[in-house]
Design a protein around this motif. Structure first.
Motif, PDB file in Angstrom:
ATOM      1  N   ARG A   1       0.815  -1.226   0.000  1.00 40.32           N
ATOM      2  CA  ARG A   1       0.000   0.000   0.000  1.00 40.32           C
ATOM      3  C   ARG A   1       0.840   1.264   0.000  1.00 40.32           C
ATOM      4  N   ASP A   2       1.931   1.244   0.786  1.00 39.91           N
ATOM      5  CA  ASP A   2       2.747   2.446   0.973  1.00 39.91           C
ATOM      6  C   ASP A   2       4.203   2.025   1.165  1.00 39.91           C
ATOM      7  N   PRO A   3       4.888   1.659   0.049  1.00 40.03           N
ATOM      8  CA  PRO A   3       6.262   1.149   0.142  1.00 40.03           C
ATOM      9  C   PRO A   3       7.222   2.117   0.849  1.00 40.03           C
ATOM     10  N   GLU A   4       7.021   3.408   0.654  1.00 39.16           N
ATOM     11  CA  GLU A   4       7.909   4.387   1.294  1.00 39.16           C
ATOM     12  C   GLU A   4       7.747   4.345   2.818  1.00 39.16           C
ATOM     13  N   ALA A   5       6.513   4.267   3.293  1.00 33.83           N
ATOM     14  CA  ALA A   5       6.267   4.178   4.738  1.00 33.83           C
ATOM     15  C   ALA A   5       6.842   2.878   5.296  1.00 33.83           C
ATOM     16  N   ALA A   6       6.684   1.780   4.552  1.00 36.83           N
ATOM     17  CA  ALA A   6       7.220   0.494   5.003  1.00 36.83           C
ATOM     18  C   ALA A   6       8.741   0.558   5.125  1.00 36.83           C
ATOM     19  N   GLU A   7       9.387   1.183   4.167  1.00 39.24           N
ATOM     20  CA  GLU A   7      10.848   1.321   4.220  1.00 39.24           C
ATOM     21  C   GLU A   7      11.261   2.196   5.408  1.00 39.24           C
ATOM     22  N   ASN A   8      10.549   3.293   5.630  1.00 37.27           N
ATOM     23  CA  ASN A   8      10.836   4.149   6.784  1.00 37.27           C
ATOM     24  C   ASN A   8      10.665   3.376   8.086  1.00 37.27           C
ATOM     25  N   ALA A   9       9.645   2.529   8.153  1.00 39.89           N
ATOM     26  CA  ALA A   9       9.398   1.733   9.357  1.00 39.89           C
ATOM     27  C   ALA A   9      10.544   0.751   9.597  1.00 39.89           C
ATOM     28  N   ARG A  10      10.960   0.045   8.556  1.00 34.81           N
ATOM     29  CA  ARG A  10      12.076  -0.911   8.708  1.00 34.81           C
ATOM     30  C   ARG A  10      13.360  -0.197   9.117  1.00 34.81           C
ATOM     31  N   ARG A  11      13.609   0.950   8.523  1.00 39.17           N
ATOM     32  CA  ARG A  11      14.805   1.736   8.842  1.00 39.17           C
ATOM     33  C   ARG A  11      14.745   2.213  10.303  1.00 39.17           C
ATOM     34  N   ALA A  12      13.581   2.628  10.756  1.00 42.98           N
ATOM     35  CA  ALA A  12      13.424   3.093  12.141  1.00 42.98           C
ATOM     36  C   ALA A  12      13.680   1.955  13.127  1.00 42.98           C
ATOM     37  N   LEU A  13      13.180   0.755  12.830  1.00 40.03           N
ATOM     38  CA  LEU A  13      13.418  -0.391  13.702  1.00 40.03           C
ATOM     39  C   LEU A  13      14.905  -0.713  13.770  1.00 40.03           C
ATOM     40  N   ASP A  14      15.584  -0.694  12.630  1.00 40.06           N
ATOM     41  CA  ASP A  14      17.032  -0.947  12.609  1.00 40.06           C
ATOM     42  C   ASP A  14      17.781   0.106  13.429  1.00 40.06           C
ATOM     43  N   GLU A  15      17.386   1.367  13.295  1.00 43.44           N
ATOM     44  CA  GLU A  15      18.029   2.462  14.026  1.00 43.44           C
ATOM     45  C   GLU A  15      17.853   2.282  15.537  1.00 43.44           C
ATOM     46  N   LEU A  16      16.634   1.988  15.962  1.00 41.73           N
ATOM     47  CA  LEU A  16      16.384   1.788  17.392  1.00 41.73           C
ATOM     48  C   LEU A  16      17.127   0.575  17.936  1.00 41.73           C
ATOM     49  N   GLU A  17      17.176  -0.497  17.165  1.00 43.04           N
ATOM     50  CA  GLU A  17      17.900  -1.685  17.621  1.00 43.04           C
ATOM     51  C   GLU A  17      19.377  -1.369  17.807  1.00 43.04           C
ATOM     52  N   LEU A  18      19.964  -0.642  16.884  1.00 45.55           N
ATOM     53  CA  LEU A  18      21.371  -0.259  16.998  1.00 45.55           C
ATOM     54  C   LEU A  18      21.593   0.604  18.242  1.00 45.55           C
ATOM     55  N   LEU A  19      20.732   1.590  18.447  1.00 47.66           N
ATOM     56  CA  LEU A  19      20.841   2.440  19.644  1.00 47.66           C
ATOM     57  C   LEU A  19      20.719   1.606  20.914  1.00 47.66           C
ATOM     58  N   ALA A  20      19.785   0.667  20.931  1.00 48.74           N
ATOM     59  CA  ALA A  20      19.566  -0.176  22.110  1.00 48.74           C
ATOM     60  C   ALA A  20      20.793  -1.032  22.393  1.00 48.74           C
ATOM     61  N   ARG A  21      21.356  -1.616  21.360  1.00 48.63           N
ATOM     62  CA  ARG A  21      22.518  -2.505  21.548  1.00 48.63           C
ATOM     63  C   ARG A  21      23.794  -1.745  21.897  1.00 48.63           C
ATOM     64  N   ASP A  22      23.885  -0.484  21.466  1.00 54.47           N
ATOM     65  CA  ASP A  22      25.084   0.310  21.719  1.00 54.47           C
ATOM     66  C   ASP A  22      24.951   1.259  22.905  1.00 54.47           C
ATOM     67  N   GLY A  23      23.865   1.117  23.684  1.00 53.49           N
ATOM     68  CA  GLY A  23      23.689   1.972  24.848  1.00 53.49           C
ATOM     69  C   GLY A  23      23.327   3.406  24.516  1.00 53.49           C
ATOM     70  N   GLY A  24      22.712   3.630  23.354  1.00 51.47           N
ATOM     71  CA  GLY A  24      22.425   4.980  22.903  1.00 51.47           C
ATOM     72  C   GLY A  24      21.098   5.572  23.338  1.00 51.47           C
ATOM     73  N   PHE A  25      20.325   4.856  24.152  1.00 51.30           N
ATOM     74  CA  PHE A  25      19.023   5.390  24.564  1.00 51.30           C
ATOM     75  C   PHE A  25      19.153   6.617  25.464  1.00 51.30           C
ATOM     76  N   SER A  26      20.185   6.671  26.286  1.00 54.81           N
ATOM     77  CA  SER A  26      20.373   7.835  27.166  1.00 54.81           C
ATOM     78  C   SER A  26      20.499   9.104  26.358  1.00 54.81           C
ATOM     79  N   ALA A  27      21.311   9.058  25.305  1.00 54.16           N
ATOM     80  CA  ALA A  27      21.491  10.244  24.458  1.00 54.16           C
ATOM     81  C   ALA A  27      20.199  10.569  23.697  1.00 54.16           C
ATOM     82  N   LEU A  28      19.509   9.546  23.211  1.00 53.98           N
ATOM     83  CA  LEU A  28      18.265   9.738  22.473  1.00 53.98           C
ATOM     84  C   LEU A  28      17.210  10.431  23.325  1.00 53.98           C
ATOM     85  N   LEU A  29      17.094  10.004  24.569  1.00 58.80           N
ATOM     86  CA  LEU A  29      16.015  10.490  25.432  1.00 58.80           C
ATOM     87  C   LEU A  29      16.427  11.646  26.325  1.00 58.80           C
ATOM     88  N   GLY A  30      17.696  11.980  26.330  1.00 57.97           N
ATOM     89  CA  GLY A  30      18.218  13.036  27.203  1.00 57.97           C
ATOM     90  C   GLY A  30      17.770  14.414  26.840  1.00 57.97           C
TER      91      GLY A  30
END
Length: 160
Positions: A131-160
């Motif tokens: 239905r919306d390939p661009e939104a789907a790609e943005n969603a997958r990219r966002a999940l990858d970004e959050l997973e990387l931040l979570a694994r690298d301890g980046g949530f403090s900087a994100l939420l600070g």
């Protein structure tokens, strides 16, 4: 509704899934942070975490990012972890904050040891990629970004 409160409206597949009042903690025009008690009826056990009455959520919504991050604490203040919804950028209007859930989620435990990608099967079945390939790609990219931040301890900087 007071100037420091807002109704959070969680939408999924074009329908309102949940609506609840929240206290606005911060709004810099890009990110709005709100605090609210667990809004669903009863408890919900995911296996890796249990949300229940008395829990308090500090929720971070961005108007320019494809996710929302929710810090979850028990009623006594103990950190349970962070539940992240992959969602379209939030839309804030007078008294309302709307977040459209795109099915993908991520969980980060309080100790940082557990990072779980969730609901990828629901996302695939949703048909968003067709239905919306661009939104789907943005969603997958966002999940990858959050997973990387979570694994690298980046949530403090994100939420600070």
């Amino acid at each position: 509704m007071s100037a420091n409160s807002v109704d959070v409206v969680l939408v999924k597949a074009g329908r309102t899934k949940l609506r609840y009042p929240a206290e606005v903690i911060r709004d810099d025009g890009t990110r709005m942070t709100v605090r609210a008690p667990w809004a669903a009826v009863g408890a919900r056990d995911f296996g890796f975490v249990r949300f229940e009455p008395g829990d308090v959520f500090t929720e971070h919504y961005w108007r320019d990012r494809w996710y929302a991050v929710k810090e979850v604490r028990s009623g006594n203040g103990a950190l349970k972890g962070w539940y992240c919804d992959i969602a379209r950028p939030a839309v804030a209007t007078a008294g309302e904050l709307v977040c459209e859930d795109l099915d993908l989620d991520l969980w980060l435990s309080a100790d940082g040891a557990t990072v779980l990608r969730l609901d990828e099967d629901e996302f695939a079945e949703s048909g968003l990629a067709d239905r919306d390939p661009e939104a789907a790609e943005n969603a997958r990219r966002a999940l990858d970004e959050l997973e990387l931040l979570a694994r690298d301890g980046g949530f403090s900087a994100l939420l600070g």
